[in-house]
Design an enzyme around this catalytic site. Structure first.
Site, PDB file in Angstrom:
ATOM      1  N   GLY A 165     -10.159  55.639 -22.408  1.00 47.20           N
ATOM      2  CA  GLY A 165      -9.251  56.830 -22.535  1.00 47.20           C
ATOM      3  C   GLY A 165      -8.616  56.968 -23.800  1.00 47.20           C
ATOM      4  O   GLY A 165      -8.296  56.102 -24.483  1.00 47.20           O
ATOM      5  N   CYS A 166      -8.488  58.417 -24.188  1.00 51.75           N
ATOM      6  CA  CYS A 166      -7.869  58.583 -25.589  1.00 51.75           C
ATOM      7  C   CYS A 166      -6.338  58.042 -25.734  1.00 51.75           C
ATOM      8  O   CYS A 166      -6.130  57.514 -26.770  1.00 51.75           O
ATOM      9  CB  CYS A 166      -7.974  60.100 -25.752  1.00 51.75           C
ATOM     10  SG  CYS A 166      -7.484  61.131 -24.546  1.00 51.75           S
ATOM     11  N   TYR A 167      -5.538  58.681 -24.663  1.00 54.63           N
ATOM     12  CA  TYR A 167      -4.243  58.204 -24.756  1.00 54.63           C
ATOM     13  C   TYR A 167      -4.107  56.517 -24.643  1.00 54.63           C
ATOM     14  O   TYR A 167      -3.293  55.864 -25.455  1.00 54.63           O
ATOM     15  CB  TYR A 167      -3.474  58.595 -23.622  1.00 54.63           C
ATOM     16  CG  TYR A 167      -3.105  59.775 -23.800  1.00 54.63           C
ATOM     17  CD1 TYR A 167      -2.042  60.532 -24.605  1.00 54.63           C
ATOM     18  CD2 TYR A 167      -3.102  61.065 -22.546  1.00 54.63           C
ATOM     19  CE1 TYR A 167      -1.400  61.603 -24.769  1.00 54.63           C
ATOM     20  CE2 TYR A 167      -2.606  62.307 -22.656  1.00 54.63           C
ATOM     21  CZ  TYR A 167      -1.920  62.451 -23.957  1.00 54.63           C
ATOM     22  OH  TYR A 167      -1.414  63.693 -24.100  1.00 54.63           O
TER      23      TYR A 167
END
Length: 354
Positions: A165-167
């Protein structure tokens, strides 16, 4: 794939090219030097009529191999007939959970940009409400978390790579060197305060991403319950009591800045922290470590494929503030997927990215 797939015969396909990350993935694959002779195939949902790729994403019109390229209804059997050996899934989690085993059964390796295969522990997966079976449970154990900086060797031989995921990417890359060096006082807890542009919520509009809500605004959401938390726990081997992650919505199109607050086990020095990061990322070309006290900014990572990390240490040497920045659509999604493809194919991980 390094030992099983000839570089000259690599053929890729993308399912889910309609979204923001899908558009970036298409751009990267169309311009990838190793794919010039074997351009990727692009697919939309089954039963949907074909549409020209450049009608869907006009910004791609100037790129090589786009003339006459369509986004066709998905056909798994067509992938095998066309010699596709790497399938990118930029689909909802449930669809990726269903399709990955079918592709693998046809000898097609999978890089999944959803969260369908990221989490090994069922309690962490529960937030996605995925339907687990004996088959998916067995395949889940095989899935490799697609962080090249942490799992590069395993990615090279993987059949199924779960793109992070990006976060999670922004936070994990900032914390991993310190956690693995046992420099942090985990009993004091970690606070990860992250802010993302609106594209992080995806292309489907919602009340919270509407212009009248997001513009001139800054808002927190999913406090104590963001679905990327499980990735932090598993990849950093933390308990839920040791980290608090709170995401925020920024009124900008793209980019993530994570500010992370930690305490050290014992007073440290700037030299120690700098050397810890430099050593850990010495062979990680897509991570740029700043010289303290310089700190990353979103404007320096937007539309490129790097994660930038910086830090400042308190005068007493006990408190450390980390800043991690990346483009949520690139290093937080599509360019990390291409980086994983490069490793799986035996290419240098930066090909087509720098």
């Amino acid at each position: 794939m390094a030992s099983q797939t000839s570089i000259g015969t690599l053929r890729t396909a993308v399912l889910g090219v309609t979204g923001y990350a899908g558009a970036e993935l298409a751009r990267l694959l169309l311009t990838h030097p190793r794919l010039a002779a074997t351009p990727p195939l692009f697919f939309g949902r089954e039963g949907v009529e074909s549409i020209a790729l450049t009608s869907l994403h006009p910004q791609l019109a100037h790129l090589p191999n786009t003339e006459g390229v369509s986004v066709a209804p998905f056909d798994l059997d067509l992938l095998a007939r066309e010699g596709v050996n790497v399938l990118f899934l930029a689909t909802p989690h449930e669809q990726a959970r269903e399709l990955a085993p079918l592709a693998l059964a046809r000898g097609i390796k999978v890089i999944d940009l959803s969260a369908a295969w990221r989490l090994q522990h069922a309690p962490n997966r529960a937030i996605y409400k995925l339907a687990d079976t004996a088959e998916t449970d067995a395949l889940q154990l095989e899935a490799v978390y697609g962080s090249p900086e942490l799992h590069g060797a395993a990615i090279k031989t993987a059949r199924l790579v779960a793109n992070p995921g990006c976060y999670a990417t922004s936070i994990i890359l900032a914390l991993a060197p310190l956690v693995r060096a046992n420099l942090l006082d985990l009993d004091c807890g970690i606070i990860a305060d992250s802010k993302s542009g609106v594209s992080g919520a995806g292309k489907t509009p919602s009340a919270n991403t509407h212009f009248m809500y997001a513009a001139d605004n800054l808002s927190a959401y999913a406090v104590f319950g963001h679905r990327h938390t499980g990735e932090l726990l598993e990849q950093l081997q933390l308990t839920s009591a040791q980290i608090q992650f709170t995401p925020h919505l920024l009124p900008i199109p793209r980019g993530i800045l994570s500010t992370i607050y930690v305490r050290l086990n014992e007073p440290g020095s700037i030299k120690l922290i700098q050397e810890t990061f430099d050593t850990f990322y010495a062979n990680s070309p897509m991570v740029r470590v700043h010289r303290s006290p310089a700190l990353p900014q979103i404007q320096h990572v937007v539309r490129n494929n790097f994660c930038d990390i910086g830090f400042q240490l308190s005068p007493d040497g006990k408190r450390l503030v980390l800043i991690s920045c990346l483009d949520n659509l690139l290093k937080g999604a599509s360019s990390q997927a291409v980086q994983n493809m490069n490793l799986m194919a035996g290419f240098h991980e930066t090909e087509g990215l720098i």
